[in-house]
Design an enzyme around this catalytic site. Structure first.
Site, PDB file in Angstrom:
ATOM      1  N   LYS A 105       0.577  -1.466   0.195  1.00  0.00           N
ATOM      2  CA  LYS A 105       0.266  -0.073  -0.269  1.00  0.00           C
ATOM      3  C   LYS A 105       0.688   1.343  -0.106  1.00  0.00           C
ATOM      4  O   LYS A 105       0.380   2.038  -0.339  1.00  0.00           O
ATOM      5  CB  LYS A 105      -1.029  -0.438   1.282  1.00  0.00           C
ATOM      6  N   ARG A 110      -9.305   1.205   9.470  1.00  0.00           N
ATOM      7  CA  ARG A 110      -8.986   0.391   9.921  1.00  0.00           C
ATOM      8  C   ARG A 110      -9.877  -0.573  10.428  1.00  0.00           C
ATOM      9  O   ARG A 110      -9.816  -1.853  10.671  1.00  0.00           O
ATOM     10  CB  ARG A 110      -7.427   0.373  10.633  1.00  0.00           C
ATOM     11  N   ARG A 122      11.847  -5.540   4.084  1.00  0.00           N
ATOM     12  CA  ARG A 122      12.099  -4.384   4.418  1.00  0.00           C
ATOM     13  C   ARG A 122      12.668  -2.882   5.058  1.00  0.00           C
ATOM     14  O   ARG A 122      13.367  -4.006   6.130  1.00  0.00           O
ATOM     15  CB  ARG A 122      10.083  -3.880   4.645  1.00  0.00           C
ATOM     16  N   ARG A 137      11.525  -1.767  10.677  1.00  0.00           N
ATOM     17  CA  ARG A 137      10.352  -1.126  11.396  1.00  0.00           C
ATOM     18  C   ARG A 137      10.309  -2.770  12.304  1.00  0.00           C
ATOM     19  O   ARG A 137      10.381  -3.812  12.381  1.00  0.00           O
ATOM     20  CB  ARG A 137       9.331  -1.669  10.400  1.00  0.00           C
ATOM     21  N   ARG A 197      -0.133  -9.539  13.850  1.00  0.00           N
ATOM     22  CA  ARG A 197      -0.555  -8.437  12.580  1.00  0.00           C
ATOM     23  C   ARG A 197      -1.601  -8.510  10.743  1.00  0.00           C
ATOM     24  O   ARG A 197      -2.828  -7.959  11.354  1.00  0.00           O
ATOM     25  CB  ARG A 197       0.651  -7.287  11.899  1.00  0.00           C
TER      26      ARG A 197
HETATM   27  P1  AP5 Z   1       4.868  -1.564   1.637  1.00  0.00           P
HETATM   28  O1  AP5 Z   1       4.602  -0.544   0.853  1.00  0.00           O
HETATM   29  O2  AP5 Z   1       5.503  -1.035   2.894  1.00  0.00           O
HETATM   30  O3  AP5 Z   1       3.545  -2.638   2.448  1.00  0.00           O
HETATM   31  P2  AP5 Z   1       2.204  -1.799   3.410  1.00  0.00           P
HETATM   32  O4  AP5 Z   1       0.648  -2.400   2.459  1.00  0.00           O
HETATM   33  O5  AP5 Z   1       2.392  -0.342   3.276  1.00  0.00           O
HETATM   34  O6  AP5 Z   1       2.401  -2.539   4.139  1.00  0.00           O
HETATM   35  P3  AP5 Z   1       2.634  -2.348   6.176  1.00  0.00           P
HETATM   36  O7  AP5 Z   1       3.177  -3.029   6.860  1.00  0.00           O
HETATM   37  O8  AP5 Z   1       3.849  -0.845   5.851  1.00  0.00           O
HETATM   38  O9  AP5 Z   1       0.783  -2.073   6.181  1.00  0.00           O
HETATM   39  P4  AP5 Z   1       0.608  -2.185   7.833  1.00  0.00           P
HETATM   40  O10 AP5 Z   1      -0.832  -1.535   7.165  1.00  0.00           O
HETATM   41  O11 AP5 Z   1       0.572  -3.054   8.728  1.00  0.00           O
HETATM   42  O12 AP5 Z   1       1.052  -0.793   8.499  1.00  0.00           O
HETATM   43  P5  AP5 Z   1       1.213   0.547   9.274  1.00  0.00           P
HETATM   44  O13 AP5 Z   1       2.458   1.299   8.619  1.00  0.00           O
HETATM   45  O14 AP5 Z   1       0.071   1.468   7.881  1.00  0.00           O
HETATM   46  O15 AP5 Z   1       5.504  -2.899   1.350  1.00  0.00           O
HETATM   47  C1  AP5 Z   1       6.245  -3.817   2.152  1.00  0.00           C
HETATM   48  C2  AP5 Z   1       8.087  -4.557   1.558  1.00  0.00           C
HETATM   49  O16 AP5 Z   1       7.698  -5.021  -0.143  1.00  0.00           O
HETATM   50  C3  AP5 Z   1       8.969  -3.215   1.034  1.00  0.00           C
HETATM   51  O17 AP5 Z   1      10.272  -3.714   1.432  1.00  0.00           O
HETATM   52  C4  AP5 Z   1       8.660  -3.123  -0.244  1.00  0.00           C
HETATM   53  O18 AP5 Z   1       9.693  -2.341  -1.387  1.00  0.00           O
HETATM   54  C5  AP5 Z   1       8.390  -4.735  -0.677  1.00  0.00           C
HETATM   55  N1  AP5 Z   1       7.582  -4.554  -2.276  1.00  0.00           N
HETATM   56  C6  AP5 Z   1       6.137  -3.234  -2.046  1.00  0.00           C
HETATM   57  N2  AP5 Z   1       5.210  -4.113  -3.339  1.00  0.00           N
HETATM   58  C7  AP5 Z   1       6.636  -4.816  -3.749  1.00  0.00           C
HETATM   59  C8  AP5 Z   1       6.188  -5.846  -4.948  1.00  0.00           C
HETATM   60  N3  AP5 Z   1       4.874  -5.297  -5.841  1.00  0.00           N
HETATM   61  N4  AP5 Z   1       6.954  -6.756  -5.454  1.00  0.00           N
HETATM   62  C9  AP5 Z   1       7.796  -6.922  -4.073  1.00  0.00           C
HETATM   63  N5  AP5 Z   1       7.863  -5.783  -3.534  1.00  0.00           N
HETATM   64  C10 AP5 Z   1       7.354  -5.905  -3.147  1.00  0.00           C
HETATM   65  O19 AP5 Z   1       0.597   0.403  10.777  1.00  0.00           O
HETATM   66  C11 AP5 Z   1       1.390   0.114  11.904  1.00  0.00           C
HETATM   67  C12 AP5 Z   1       0.684  -0.537  12.606  1.00  0.00           C
HETATM   68  O20 AP5 Z   1       0.799   1.249  13.255  1.00  0.00           O
HETATM   69  C13 AP5 Z   1      -0.246  -0.482  12.858  1.00  0.00           C
HETATM   70  O21 AP5 Z   1       0.370  -2.428  13.322  1.00  0.00           O
HETATM   71  C14 AP5 Z   1      -1.267  -0.087  14.009  1.00  0.00           C
HETATM   72  O22 AP5 Z   1      -0.398  -0.208  15.254  1.00  0.00           O
HETATM   73  C15 AP5 Z   1      -0.703   1.115  13.617  1.00  0.00           C
HETATM   74  N6  AP5 Z   1      -1.845   1.975  12.963  1.00  0.00           N
HETATM   75  C16 AP5 Z   1      -1.641   2.365  11.883  1.00  0.00           C
HETATM   76  N7  AP5 Z   1      -2.836   3.043  11.406  1.00  0.00           N
HETATM   77  C17 AP5 Z   1      -3.399   2.322  11.616  1.00  0.00           C
HETATM   78  C18 AP5 Z   1      -5.280   2.376  12.290  1.00  0.00           C
HETATM   79  N8  AP5 Z   1      -6.193   3.442  10.675  1.00  0.00           N
HETATM   80  N9  AP5 Z   1      -6.116   2.482  13.124  1.00  0.00           N
HETATM   81  C19 AP5 Z   1      -5.370   1.653  14.652  1.00  0.00           C
HETATM   82  N10 AP5 Z   1      -4.016   1.409  14.148  1.00  0.00           N
HETATM   83  C20 AP5 Z   1      -2.823   1.993  13.411  1.00  0.00           C
END
Ligand code: AP5
Length: 220
Positions: A13, A88, A127, A160, A171
């Site tokens: 994403k 979420r 990552r 991370r 997660r």
């Molecule tokens: P990346 O683009 O970083 O993936 P992502 O989908 O953004 O994954 P996240 O882990 O950031 O999502 P998340 O929703 O768990 O985390 P968030 O920060 O929102 O890609 C991942 C890896 O794959 C990278 O290395 C990239 O290079 C690689 N890649 C990408 N595309 C590729 C492809 N096509 N082919 C090969 N490799 C590829 O949330 C973190 C924490 O914050 C949560 O657990 C929660 O505690 C809190 N939080 C955040 N938002 C909320 C909310 N709205 N409500 C409550 N808690 C929240």
């Protein structure tokens, strides 16, 4: 245009949102990035969020809604927005509907990225992110030109803490239980929900993403 990106941790994403935002000049609003900035800055919000994030659990809805409201209040009414990692929960989705309504906006498109769980686990284990500019890399699929150094701004990349295997598994479960039901929430509300296969190259996914938003033809 207001776009919501749904999909499990590691599906890409953030990678796709940053690319599109750079290209079209829309706001990339990632609640995960905002929370990590609060952690780094040692704010009261960061202190409150830390325990939840380290455990792979969701931060309480009230804190998230305050964060999003504050961020939206600083945006021009016509700004395009890519919501990444928000909403979420059903409570957050209802909260967002209310905030958008107040400003005469609505959700224009929901894009759901999908990939097999084994791909997600491998992507998250490899990552590396830039703590300064937010750029995302992967030691297997998209390494930086210089080991552990950001190509965009030269900062040292970080792994991370919530990308450790046990937290990743938690997660993924939390996503299935609390966030995946939002696909039905938006379908039932009659919003355009588009599914994008994310188990292919970053360029191919970006192309499909833009096509899902009507920004280019569907032909690769
Ligand atoms: P990346 O683009 O970083 O993936 P992502 O989908 O953004 O994954 P996240 O882990 O950031 O999502 P998340 O929703 O768990 O985390 P968030 O920060 O929102 O890609 C991942 C890896 O794959 C990278 O290395 C990239 O290079 C690689 N890649 C990408 N595309 C590729 C492809 N096509 N082919 C090969 N490799 C590829 O949330 C973190 C924490 O914050 C949560 O657990 C929660 O505690 C809190 N939080 C955040 N938002 C909320 C909310 N709205 N409500 C409550 N808690 C929240």
């Amino acid at each position: 245009m207001v776009v919501i990106l749904l999909g499990p941790p590691g599906v890409g994403k953030g990678t796709q949102a940053i690319r599109l935002a750079d290209r079209v000049g829309w706001e990339h609003l990632s609640t995960g990035d905002l929370l990590r900035a609060a952690l780094r800055d040692g704010t009261p919000l960061g202190d409150e969020a830390r325990t939840f994030m380290d455990a792979g659990e969701l931060v309480p809805d009230g804190l998230i809604m305050n964060l999003v409201r504050e961020r939206l209040s600083g945006l021009a009414p016509e700004a395009g927005i890519l919501f990444d990692g928000f909403p979420r929960t059903t409570a957050q989705a209802e909260g967002l509907d209310g905030v958008l309504h107040e400003t005469g906006r609505r959700v224009d498109r929901v894009v759901v990225f999908e990939a097999p769980e084994e791909d997600l686990v491998k992507r998250l284990s490899g990552r590396r992110t830039c703590p300064v500019c937010g750029a995302v890399y992967n030691v297997y699929f998209n390494p930086p030109a210089r080991d552990e150094i950001c190509d965009r701004c030269g900062a040292k990349l970080v792994h991370r803490s919530d990308d450790e295997p046990d937290t990743v598994r938690r997660r993924l479960r939390v996503y299935e239980e609390q966030t995946a039901p939002l696909v039905s929430y938006y379908e039932d509300a009659g919003e355009p929900v588009m599914h994008v296969a994310a188990d292919r190259s970053v360029d191919e996914v970006q192309h499909a993403f833009r096509a899902a938003l009507g920004l280019e033809s569907t032909a690769p």
